[in-house]
Enzyme design. Sequence first.
Site, mmCIF file in Angstrom:
data_model
loop_
_atom_site.group_PDB
_atom_site.id
_atom_site.type_symbol
_atom_site.label_atom_id
_atom_site.label_comp_id
_atom_site.label_asym_id
_atom_site.label_seq_id
_atom_site.Cartn_x
_atom_site.Cartn_y
_atom_site.Cartn_z
ATOM 1 N N ARG A 128 11.725 0.527 -13.649
ATOM 2 C CA ARG A 128 10.652 1.439 -13.258
ATOM 3 C C ARG A 128 11.177 2.426 -12.215
ATOM 4 O O ARG A 128 10.900 2.313 -11.021
ATOM 5 C CB ARG A 128 9.475 0.637 -12.701
ATOM 6 C CG ARG A 128 8.598 -0.008 -13.772
ATOM 7 C CD ARG A 128 7.837 1.056 -14.553
ATOM 8 N NE ARG A 128 6.963 0.482 -15.558
ATOM 9 C CZ ARG A 128 5.707 0.096 -15.341
ATOM 10 N NH1 ARG A 128 5.193 0.194 -14.135
ATOM 11 N NH2 ARG A 128 4.981 -0.385 -16.329
ATOM 12 N N GLN A 133 11.439 7.282 -16.850
ATOM 13 C CA GLN A 133 10.068 7.395 -17.323
ATOM 14 C C GLN A 133 9.977 7.835 -18.775
ATOM 15 O O GLN A 133 9.126 7.356 -19.533
ATOM 16 C CB GLN A 133 9.274 8.357 -16.433
ATOM 17 C CG GLN A 133 8.924 7.770 -15.073
ATOM 18 C CD GLN A 133 8.117 8.718 -14.226
ATOM 19 O OE1 GLN A 133 8.006 9.908 -14.529
ATOM 20 N NE2 GLN A 133 7.555 8.213 -13.141
ATOM 21 N N ASP A 136 10.407 4.797 -21.067
ATOM 22 C CA ASP A 136 9.632 3.603 -20.709
ATOM 23 C C ASP A 136 8.679 3.215 -21.844
ATOM 24 O O ASP A 136 7.515 3.622 -21.870
ATOM 25 C CB ASP A 136 8.864 3.876 -19.418
ATOM 26 C CG ASP A 136 8.173 2.635 -18.867
ATOM 27 O OD1 ASP A 136 8.204 1.589 -19.552
ATOM 28 O OD2 ASP A 136 7.610 2.708 -17.764
ATOM 29 N N SER A 139 5.304 1.329 -20.912
ATOM 30 C CA SER A 139 4.196 2.170 -20.465
ATOM 31 C C SER A 139 3.526 2.873 -21.637
ATOM 32 O O SER A 139 2.297 2.883 -21.750
ATOM 33 C CB SER A 139 4.684 3.200 -19.439
ATOM 34 O OG SER A 139 5.020 2.575 -18.230
ATOM 35 N N TYR A 234 5.443 -4.901 -10.616
ATOM 36 C CA TYR A 234 5.022 -5.947 -11.540
ATOM 37 C C TYR A 234 4.510 -7.126 -10.725
ATOM 38 O O TYR A 234 4.971 -7.380 -9.614
ATOM 39 C CB TYR A 234 6.198 -6.418 -12.413
ATOM 40 C CG TYR A 234 6.733 -5.384 -13.342
ATOM 41 C CD1 TYR A 234 6.005 -4.953 -14.447
ATOM 42 C CD2 TYR A 234 7.990 -4.820 -13.132
ATOM 43 C CE1 TYR A 234 6.508 -4.008 -15.311
ATOM 44 C CE2 TYR A 234 8.497 -3.875 -13.992
ATOM 45 C CZ TYR A 234 7.756 -3.468 -15.089
ATOM 46 O OH TYR A 234 8.270 -2.526 -15.951
#
Length: 375
Positions: A128, A133, A136, A139, A234
Amino acid sequence: MKISILKERAINESRVAASPDTVKKLKELGFEVYIEKGAGEASNFSDEDYKNAGAKVTNVIFEILADTDILLKVQATLDNNNEEFNEFKLLPEKVVIIGLLSPFENKALIEQYANKKYTSFAMELMPRITRAQSMDVLSSMSNLAGYKSVIEAANELNSVFPMMMTAAGTISPVKMLIIGAGVAGLQAIATGRRLGAIVSAFDIRSAAKEQVESLGGKFIEVPNDDAAQKDQVYATEASDDYKAKQQALIAEAVKKSDIVITTSMIPGKKAPLLISQEMVESMKPGSVIVDLAMITGGNCQLSQKDQMVVHNGVKIIGYTNMASKVAADASPLYARNLLNFVELIYDKESKKIVINQEDEIIKSTLVTYQGQIVN
């Protein structure tokens, strides 16, 4: 170099690892792209779409896998019901496998990858960090799963979501509880609110409060929260004292809810059991529970993998692959995540795959390399 994409053979899997758009991008990078015939049908991509994008479409598995450099997958699951289909017999030793490999659940498969000297990357291990991003997958897929979980609950609930004023009387809005305010949970909150529900949410991380409230949800807090959880991305395992307080608070919230959606998972461990049979039996008949943590065992004691069960009038949904139910949107997002990752490991000048283990993204996602499990 050659990239191959097979039709996914895992049960209840409708996604595909490449879209026509990403095929075009891969072709621009200099790759030959081979796709199994019918691979994109469940995601509304026709063979003709792939051909027009520049892919070679064939139903000859040997032609697809022979001499391939990269195999893009959604899931690592092989077709165990068809003894004639065996990726291991056809994949070359040099192959790079990229996908949602579920390494904690598929330890025997990962060992086979190492024995075969395959290089493999598990996309769910993506760190993360800002630079990661665009890759990911957790997500992008969790976002869709959170949305779809509310739609599934709405479909099974025999009530309307918003408050309605009628000449015959007033209909009260649905009360929804979200347990776990990660990406899936936050999207579930937003979707529930858009439909008119009153939404409450619980998360072990106190930092999630601001996000929950920004979406119009009420944040349920456990007094004397564990300090270790405050800034976690997390969730991690909590103390016994915290768990006892948590259970009492959740039990009271579950009893009052028409819909409960659970998303709580701890990376590398069995999902925490948060909803007991007693809690289920405290709910009104006709209520719905959607357990999004079933892939790691589930948060509800009565959940059954990939099934909807009814207990004491309460419907409990335990589908493990909610994102696959919206494959027409899930596949393009997932394919774009994979494309961005391929660009990271591909040197455009030398036209070779470069595994730089000093790179945080590569180090985090690399599972097997040169005959070893390296993660």
